[in-house]
Design an enzyme around this catalytic site. Sequence first.
Site, short mmCIF file in Angstrom:
data_model
loop_
_atom_site.label_atom_id
_atom_site.label_comp_id
_atom_site.label_asym_id
_atom_site.label_seq_id
_atom_site.Cartn_x
_atom_site.Cartn_y
_atom_site.Cartn_z
CB SER A 23 -0.93 -0.01 1.22
OG SER A 23 -0.17 0.01 2.42
CE1 TYR A 24 1.63 7.59 -2.11
CE2 TYR A 24 1.13 8.43 0.08
CZ TYR A 24 1.64 8.61 -1.19
OH TYR A 24 2.18 9.82 -1.54
N PRO A 25 3.26 4.04 0.68
CG PRO A 25 5.32 4.26 -0.42
CD PRO A 25 3.84 4.22 -0.66
#
EC number: 5.6.2.1
Length: 875
Positions: A331-333
Amino acid sequence: MKSVLMVAEKPSLAASLAGILSNGRCTAKRGTGNGCSTHEWTGNFRNEGSVHFRMTSVCGHVMSLDFNKKYNCWDKVDPIQLFGCATEKKETNPKQNMRKFLAHEARGCDYLVLWLDCDKEGENICFEVMDAVKHVINNVYSDQVTYRAHFSAITEKDIKKAMETLGHPNENEAKSVDARQELDLRIGCAFTRFQTKFFQDRYGDLDSSLISYGPCQTPTLGFCVKRHDDIQTFKPESFWHLQLLAGQPEVTLEWARGRVFKKDIAIMLLNRVKEHKKATVESVASKEAYKSKPQALNTVELMRICSSGLGIGPFQAMQIAERLYTQGYISYPRTETNQYPTNFDLPAVLHVLKPSADFGEEARSILGDIQTPRKGKDAGDHPPITPMKLGNRSDFDRDTWRVYEFICRHFMGTVSRDLKYRVTTAKLSVGMETFSCTASVLIDAGFTKVMTWSAFGKDEPQPPFVQGTQVAINDVRLIESQTGPPDYLTESELITLMEEHGIGTDASIPVHINNICQRNYVHIENGRKLMPTTLGIVLVHGYQKIDPELVLPTMRTEVERMLTLIAQGSANFQDVLRHAIKIFKLKFMYFVKNIDSMDALFEVSFSPLAESGKAHSRCGKCRRYMKYIQTKPARLHCSHCDETYALPIGNVKVYREFKCPLDDFDLLAFSTGVKGRSYPFCPYCYNHPPFSDMPHLGGCNTCTNANCPHSLNTLGISSCVECPTGVLVLDCTLAPTWKLGCNRCDVIINCFKGATKITVEEAKCQECGAQQVNVVYKSDKSKFKDGSEEKSGCIFCSADFSHLVEKHRAVASRPVRSGGGFRGGKAGRGGGGMGGAAFGSGGAVTAGGGPNAGGGVRGSRVAKDKMGQLASYFV
């Protein structure tokens, strides 16, 4: 049918999104040289029914903030002007022509859907895209035309949900980024320009091409230097403690008093204990203890663990994480949240990991006993970092796999049981003194089964004591020790300090740490420890001496607070800018006024220019040898004239015995190797261009002096096919290794290896318009097919030369000589010549001798004002 333009932040992301939204039925076409492809398909959009979708991308920011061109000359602009001068938005990468590309793709489109990263920077890029297409898409700033997709993972479920719940761009968040960019530009450039010029003109061994200041970078460096100062000023102190050995088998017991800092008291207590032969077991107690499983993973924790556990720096770690995100693996880091949403589907992630050959067994085991994750902080940005797609070890390079595996195992750890163990403590008394020992035994490994690096370790043997009994004292010792200094900060500890003090964001923290390393302010030692260099230490001490707030985190914390208010719509953009700029301008003025305080520290640590470097080439003014200073930035210094001349980055040597005809300075040859760029240059002309059309920091290959045998006028061949203003110029500095090099870009064409002489002739090629050349070989080393020693022709068109020239970038050469002046215009193939330069007649350079200018000279140029500058000295 209506059309919808959709824009992602990266080309790879656009491809992934298009594949998901089109159900794999999109068609792709290449972009126009900027690496951004366009994907098209037909589908349904909101209430419009069937529409034509066009998905493309940018490559990060489309625009960047900079000063107007006239303020970019360090020598002519007082840095104080940078606090109030005009700024402008420029294309981040002009070669990509991103605005033109976006406008082209937006033609005929009725709607715009923005799929930029869901953070403040992404919101800012949204408005950059909207600005680029505002003349093509009608009413693009309307909520009925432009939409914003919000998503946290590149999965079919997340992307299709984002498409169904489109929102709108957040202008306040975009403005907060604009404010930060402008503040960092004005503050950073003003301080950086002033202190760079001030100190580089005084000292020769700074070993840094830029002595930069940054509102976030400098406090980051301050943390490292503070720890260094703590180590240097630390004074060790002696202390004593008792160690008791008792029982059978023998057990070492710790003293309840811990440390005693007075030796006479320690000896007195030792003697009291020695009066006893046995110790009484007061208690033996056992209890269960727990080690909590980790919270959900956010960006800061990812960077910390990558640095301390994997040995991967935060900058590299985030590059890897972003790559994993765009490929759909995680997922978005970039998130501050470390608590899963209440509706987060935890089992679904474990099902994704079940087939793994590396940790699938653990995932299957946890699925049958999922535990409630720990509470954390919900920052309201993105969910924690979690795996989204199964990857195999063979899919990645070593470091990427290690980061991906950590993210997967960390997620499984967050839904596992806590580690449980039993602690047994025995307390013994000897007279008035108490001693104890403990032993721990594992009961349940819990989350450490999957997070093996946090494993419990070996079980410890239980104390062999029974409450109420007495045991023999085998020995009692007085141990002397000393307190030790703290260690240098690790990257992990620095990240923690930056987060605690609000220095940077989860996205910018790794950039600031990377910057202080690249600027040679700190070195990374074993264990990812950050050791400040002399330059970093002196800089911080200098700021502390003049104005401590310049290096303290409090100033940046306050600025970040104001930027957050802009993002929330609670503060006016212009008011915040004016207030912050006013404060830092006053601080800058005070800094300049008191710079001597910092200079006194530099004087102790660095060598003056006059004492640095080694004799190199002659100054054209005094004819004495100038010193070549090789430490960054490389430069020449004439101690007699007290002048310093910047040099290009690479190898610099004296170019035989040639001199500049304008100022009598020795010519130098710059090179980055046989396969790299090289050209001759005059150090004075390089820093003070004699002609208005010669660029600052330009070599002889950009000089239009018709009287010089090394100039563009004499050795230019044709216009460059890769850039609009460049000219391919014959490079003679490495003869008999010859090549053509563009004087504006990195195009290189190797040719005529081993030739003894090459002359650029007056005649032009009838086919392509390039200047013809005359090539001479020694009779026994001729490389012409017929064995001739000498031939003339076009480098690009002559059949005699074809096997001697690498034509990979010079097929469509354009002519450069014409009767006109230097206009920089364009002409097609054979179209009468490009006004790249008003070349004089053919000049030649032999491999062993000096330059030979043949024929007459056309288009002579008069130096702008250099001879006037030097006249008084030469007279």
